[in-house]
Design a protein around this motif. Sequence first.
Motif, PDB file in Angstrom:
ATOM      1  N   LYS A 175       0.837  -1.206   0.000  1.00 29.29           N
ATOM      2  CA  LYS A 175       0.000   0.000   0.000  1.00 29.29           C
ATOM      3  C   LYS A 175       0.870   1.254   0.000  1.00 29.29           C
ATOM      4  N   GLU A 176       1.899   1.270   0.841  1.00 29.26           N
ATOM      5  CA  GLU A 176       2.800   2.428   0.875  1.00 29.26           C
ATOM      6  C   GLU A 176       3.570   2.553  -0.433  1.00 29.26           C
ATOM      7  N   ALA A 177       3.945   1.433  -1.033  1.00 27.01           N
ATOM      8  CA  ALA A 177       4.634   1.471  -2.329  1.00 27.01           C
ATOM      9  C   ALA A 177       3.762   2.168  -3.367  1.00 27.01           C
ATOM     10  N   LYS A 178       2.509   1.791  -3.428  1.00 24.35           N
ATOM     11  CA  LYS A 178       1.567   2.389  -4.385  1.00 24.35           C
ATOM     12  C   LYS A 178       1.405   3.890  -4.126  1.00 24.35           C
ATOM     13  N   GLU A 179       1.297   4.281  -2.844  1.00 24.78           N
ATOM     14  CA  GLU A 179       1.138   5.697  -2.502  1.00 24.78           C
ATOM     15  C   GLU A 179       2.348   6.514  -2.954  1.00 24.78           C
ATOM     16  N   ILE A 180       3.538   6.003  -2.700  1.00 22.48           N
ATOM     17  CA  ILE A 180       4.748   6.741  -3.071  1.00 22.48           C
ATOM     18  C   ILE A 180       4.928   6.757  -4.580  1.00 22.48           C
ATOM     19  N   LEU A 181       4.609   5.671  -5.247  1.00 20.91           N
ATOM     20  CA  LEU A 181       4.707   5.660  -6.712  1.00 20.91           C
ATOM     21  C   LEU A 181       3.732   6.658  -7.333  1.00 20.91           C
ATOM     22  N   GLU A 182       2.536   6.766  -6.785  1.00 27.77           N
ATOM     23  CA  GLU A 182       1.571   7.760  -7.290  1.00 27.77           C
ATOM     24  C   GLU A 182       2.061   9.185  -7.019  1.00 27.77           C
ATOM     25  N   TRP A 183       2.651   9.406  -5.838  1.00 30.45           N
ATOM     26  CA  TRP A 183       3.231  10.711  -5.513  1.00 30.45           C
ATOM     27  C   TRP A 183       4.349  11.054  -6.494  1.00 30.45           C
ATOM     28  N   LEU A 184       5.213  10.063  -6.792  1.00 34.61           N
ATOM     29  CA  LEU A 184       6.302  10.280  -7.747  1.00 34.61           C
ATOM     30  C   LEU A 184       5.779  10.577  -9.153  1.00 34.61           C
ATOM     31  N   LYS A 185       4.781   9.830  -9.569  1.00 35.28           N
ATOM     32  CA  LYS A 185       4.195  10.049 -10.894  1.00 35.28           C
ATOM     33  C   LYS A 185       3.672  11.482 -10.999  1.00 35.28           C
ATOM     34  N   ASP A 186       2.979  11.926  -9.971  1.00 32.52           N
ATOM     35  CA  ASP A 186       2.453  13.291  -9.952  1.00 32.52           C
ATOM     36  C   ASP A 186       3.588  14.317  -9.944  1.00 32.52           C
ATOM     37  N   LEU A 187       4.614  14.098  -9.114  1.00 34.52           N
ATOM     38  CA  LEU A 187       5.764  14.996  -9.044  1.00 34.52           C
ATOM     39  C   LEU A 187       6.477  15.081 -10.392  1.00 34.52           C
ATOM     40  N   ILE A 188       6.709  13.948 -11.011  1.00 35.72           N
ATOM     41  CA  ILE A 188       7.389  13.903 -12.311  1.00 35.72           C
ATOM     42  C   ILE A 188       6.567  14.663 -13.352  1.00 35.72           C
ATOM     43  N   ASN A 189       5.280  14.392 -13.426  1.00 36.14           N
ATOM     44  CA  ASN A 189       4.438  15.032 -14.442  1.00 36.14           C
ATOM     45  C   ASN A 189       4.256  16.529 -14.190  1.00 36.14           C
ATOM     46  N   ARG A 190       4.074  16.929 -12.927  1.00 38.20           N
ATOM     47  CA  ARG A 190       3.935  18.364 -12.622  1.00 38.20           C
ATOM     48  C   ARG A 190       5.228  19.109 -12.945  1.00 38.20           C
ATOM     49  N   THR A 191       6.366  18.521 -12.574  1.00 37.45           N
ATOM     50  CA  THR A 191       7.656  19.159 -12.852  1.00 37.45           C
ATOM     51  C   THR A 191       7.885  19.245 -14.350  1.00 37.45           C
ATOM     52  N   TYR A 192       7.559  18.202 -15.071  1.00 33.56           N
ATOM     53  CA  TYR A 192       7.725  18.200 -16.519  1.00 33.56           C
ATOM     54  C   TYR A 192       6.854  19.277 -17.178  1.00 33.56           C
ATOM     55  N   GLU A 193       5.633  19.420 -16.702  1.00 31.90           N
ATOM     56  CA  GLU A 193       4.731  20.436 -17.257  1.00 31.90           C
ATOM     57  C   GLU A 193       5.227  21.848 -16.977  1.00 31.90           C
TER      58      GLU A 193
END
Length: 188
Positions: A80-98
């Motif tokens: 569960k924590e793995a999924k939460e952190i991966l979703e946080w990373l996905k959001d961070l990566i995409n927001r930073t890229y944008e």
Amino acid sequence: MLLESYTYEISLPPCDHGAQTVNAIAKLSNDISGVFPYLNAVVKGCIYYHSEKILMLKHEGKTITMYPKMIAITKLRDEKEAKEILEWLKDLINRTYERRSEITPNYRRKSELKVMDIFKLLPRINCRECGEMTCLAFATKLLGEEIEIQRCKPLFSDERYANNRDKLLKMMEEAGFTLGTSQMKRRR
């Protein structure tokens, strides 16, 4: 959107079958290495290897290593924590890229905090007030985020160590450690 999707696997740390933590490896749908210099500019404590296309950071006591099409995360409690952190990373990566047009990329490698960097700034009196046998043991646990810095009572109560305390808190903050408000309030 740079990172569209990922798949991941959970595993026990190598050679530690009694572990209470797990690791995660995520395989990514897209090459994310183009965002690394921008993340290095906006996220505190990153260690960026530009020529190797590797970005490392700490988040909530977890070590995260990003490669062009893979992310490795250590010290997770569970899936569960793995999924939460991966979703946080996905959001961070995409927001930073944008936002990359608003960010000056940083291609420099920041130095990694080491046990001896911490140890040199501790009182080095082995008082055991922190619960550890030596200041070196305390420094090791502090680096691994297994103990909080305010457990070193002399560092916070004895003014002789105020300068070292401030240097250490600054180094830890720059290296991406999460410092609580009680730790930051005591800074000069």
